[in-house]
Design a protein around this motif. Structure first.
Motif, PDB file in Angstrom:
ATOM      1  N   ALA A   1       0.832  -1.201   0.000  1.00  0.00           N
ATOM      2  CA  ALA A   1       0.000   0.000   0.000  1.00  0.00           C
ATOM      3  C   ALA A   1       0.870   1.256   0.000  1.00  0.00           C
ATOM      4  N   ILE A   2       1.946   1.246   0.777  1.00  0.00           N
ATOM      5  CA  ILE A   2       2.853   2.397   0.821  1.00  0.00           C
ATOM      6  C   ILE A   2       3.551   2.578  -0.524  1.00  0.00           C
ATOM      7  N   GLU A   3       4.012   1.476  -1.088  1.00  0.00           N
ATOM      8  CA  GLU A   3       4.720   1.542  -2.373  1.00  0.00           C
ATOM      9  C   GLU A   3       3.829   2.096  -3.471  1.00  0.00           C
ATOM     10  N   ARG A   4       2.571   1.698  -3.478  1.00  0.00           N
ATOM     11  CA  ARG A   4       1.652   2.196  -4.506  1.00  0.00           C
ATOM     12  C   ARG A   4       1.525   3.714  -4.420  1.00  0.00           C
ATOM     13  N   ILE A   5       1.470   4.240  -3.201  1.00  0.00           N
ATOM     14  CA  ILE A   5       1.385   5.688  -3.027  1.00  0.00           C
ATOM     15  C   ILE A   5       2.687   6.357  -3.465  1.00  0.00           C
ATOM     16  N   ALA A   6       3.823   5.807  -3.045  1.00  0.00           N
ATOM     17  CA  ALA A   6       5.115   6.405  -3.388  1.00  0.00           C
ATOM     18  C   ALA A   6       5.337   6.456  -4.895  1.00  0.00           C
ATOM     19  N   ARG A   7       4.808   5.480  -5.610  1.00  0.00           N
ATOM     20  CA  ARG A   7       4.999   5.441  -7.064  1.00  0.00           C
ATOM     21  C   ARG A   7       4.146   6.480  -7.789  1.00  0.00           C
ATOM     22  N   ARG A   8       3.177   7.092  -7.124  1.00  0.00           N
ATOM     23  CA  ARG A   8       2.370   8.126  -7.770  1.00  0.00           C
ATOM     24  C   ARG A   8       3.262   9.266  -8.267  1.00  0.00           C
ATOM     25  N   ASP A   9       4.177   9.676  -7.408  1.00  0.00           N
ATOM     26  CA  ASP A   9       5.131  10.736  -7.739  1.00  0.00           C
ATOM     27  C   ASP A   9       6.354  10.507  -6.858  1.00  0.00           C
ATOM     28  N   PRO A  10       7.335   9.737  -7.326  1.00  0.00           N
ATOM     29  CA  PRO A  10       8.484   9.391  -6.476  1.00  0.00           C
ATOM     30  C   PRO A  10       9.213  10.595  -5.899  1.00  0.00           C
ATOM     31  N   ALA A  11       9.128  11.756  -6.550  1.00  0.00           N
ATOM     32  CA  ALA A  11       9.821  12.937  -6.034  1.00  0.00           C
ATOM     33  C   ALA A  11       9.222  13.416  -4.714  1.00  0.00           C
TER      34      ALA A  11
ATOM     35  N   TYR B   1       8.241  11.352  -2.266  1.00  0.00           N
ATOM     36  CA  TYR B   1       8.455  10.366  -1.209  1.00  0.00           C
ATOM     37  C   TYR B   1       9.799  10.630  -0.544  1.00  0.00           C
ATOM     38  N   GLN B   2       9.958  10.191   0.697  1.00  0.00           N
ATOM     39  CA  GLN B   2      11.181  10.412   1.462  1.00  0.00           C
ATOM     40  C   GLN B   2      12.208   9.328   1.127  1.00  0.00           C
ATOM     41  N   TRP B   3      13.128   9.671   0.267  1.00  0.00           N
ATOM     42  CA  TRP B   3      14.180   8.729  -0.150  1.00  0.00           C
ATOM     43  C   TRP B   3      15.508   9.000   0.555  1.00  0.00           C
ATOM     44  N   THR B   4      15.561   9.985   1.423  1.00  0.00           N
ATOM     45  CA  THR B   4      16.817  10.319   2.101  1.00  0.00           C
ATOM     46  C   THR B   4      16.999   9.510   3.391  1.00  0.00           C
TER      47      THR B   4
END
Length: 312
Positions: free
Chosen positions: A275-285, A287-290
């Motif tokens: 569920a989290i991944e599906r949301i993050a893929r909406r606009d990867p910019a 999401y918290q990737w740091t």
């Protein structure tokens, strides 16, 4: 001294946040210049995470995404300082769209308690304020190592009501006593907010797939849902525009699969991560990737920490 230092930090943040939005954007862009350097910690961690999450993406595309993420992250810092220190009613005007609010209303009316799973996507601080305006809310948080930092967070995340009524925001430390408090709150039909994509301590979670790689994931959310029968909703404030009057957001509330409350923690965390991944893929910019999401590895598999040594 701790409270005084936290008050001083708040005063500095409030002073900075009074700048017009275009100035705050510019400050964020200047900050991004520093973190965009390939050898900065944030840049290295982001690059490592993107290589894990998007292994088949062309390196030049991953680098473009890395730069977009770090620019967005820097602007979000300026954005959040303003959200923390300005009146909540003013902040909530930034929400241009609302989707799925009927799910929250129905879940509260059901009386079984509600768990809001809010990934690190968009602006989760604005989401907290919207929820608190809608219903009394308990927020689970992992206390920072600094006592001053914790006092500052408690201050900026508090309800800003001045009508003499009981506060609508209760901040609960992620520790044994706090967890017991959460169960009691759900049993009374209350609403909890949890950031579900923080890596727990070894032994406090279960490994499940996240962007194709095993990631240690909290099992607390699944246990709370299974034992209480509470409704679990995903929620996020997605940034949809940015202009001189400030950023605009779309608020989303979404149902989750029943598997997030499965008795098997492996099944529960897999459903939660999906569920989290599906949301993050909406606009990867957005999401918290740091964040070093994969630093703890399953025992007995011989896997190395993917961030070592380049990100330390």
């Amino acid at each position: 001294m701790t409270d005084l230092a936290a008050r001083l930090l708040y005063a500095l943040a409030a002073l900075l946040a009074r700048l017009p939005w275009p100035w705050l954007y510019r400050l964020g862009d200047l900050l991004a210049v520093a973190v965009l350097r390939p050898r900065s910690r944030e840049s290295r961690v982001t690059a490592c995470n993107l290589q894990i999450a998007y292994p088949h993406m062309h390196p030049s595309q991953r680098d473009e995404l890395r730069q977009a993420i770090l620019r967005t992250t820097a602007r979000q810092l300026m954005e959040t300082l303003r959200l923390w220190t300005r009146p909540h009613a003013e902040n909530l005007a930034l929400i241009r769209e609302q989707h799925g609010t009927e799910l929250l209303d129905a879940a509260i009316a059901g009386g079984r308690g509600v768990i809001i799973a809010a990934p690190h996507y968009g602006n989760w601080e604005l989401l907290n304020q919207w929820l608190a305006a809608r219903t009394p809310l308990a927020i689970l948080y992992a206390p920072p190592e600094s006592k001053v930092g914790e006092a500052f967070l408690n201050r900026v995340r508090a309800d800003d009501r001045t009508d003499g009524q009981p506060p609508r925001v209760t901040q609960v430390r992620a520790e044994a006593a706090g967890v017991r408090q959460l169960f009691k709150r759900l049993a009374a039909g209350g609403v909890l907010g949890i950031l579900p994509d923080q890596q727990p301590k070894q032994g406090d979670g279960e490994f499940g797939p996240f962007f194709g790689k095993e990631a240690l994931t909290m099992t607390l959310l699944g246990r709370l849902a299974a034992r209480s029968g509470a409704v679990v909703l995903m929620a996020y404030c997605e940034r949809i525009d940015s202009h001189r009057a400030g950023p605009g957001f779309a608020l989303h509330l979404e149902s989750t699969p029943a598997a997030v409350a499965d008795a098997d923690p492996r099944i529960a965390v897999a459903a939660l991560n999906a569920a989290i991944e599906r949301i993050a893929r909406r606009d990867p910019a957005q999401y918290q990737w740091t964040y070093k999401r994969y630093s703890l590895r399953p025992s007995g598999r011989g896997e190395d920490n993917p961030y070592w040594p380049q990100c330390y």
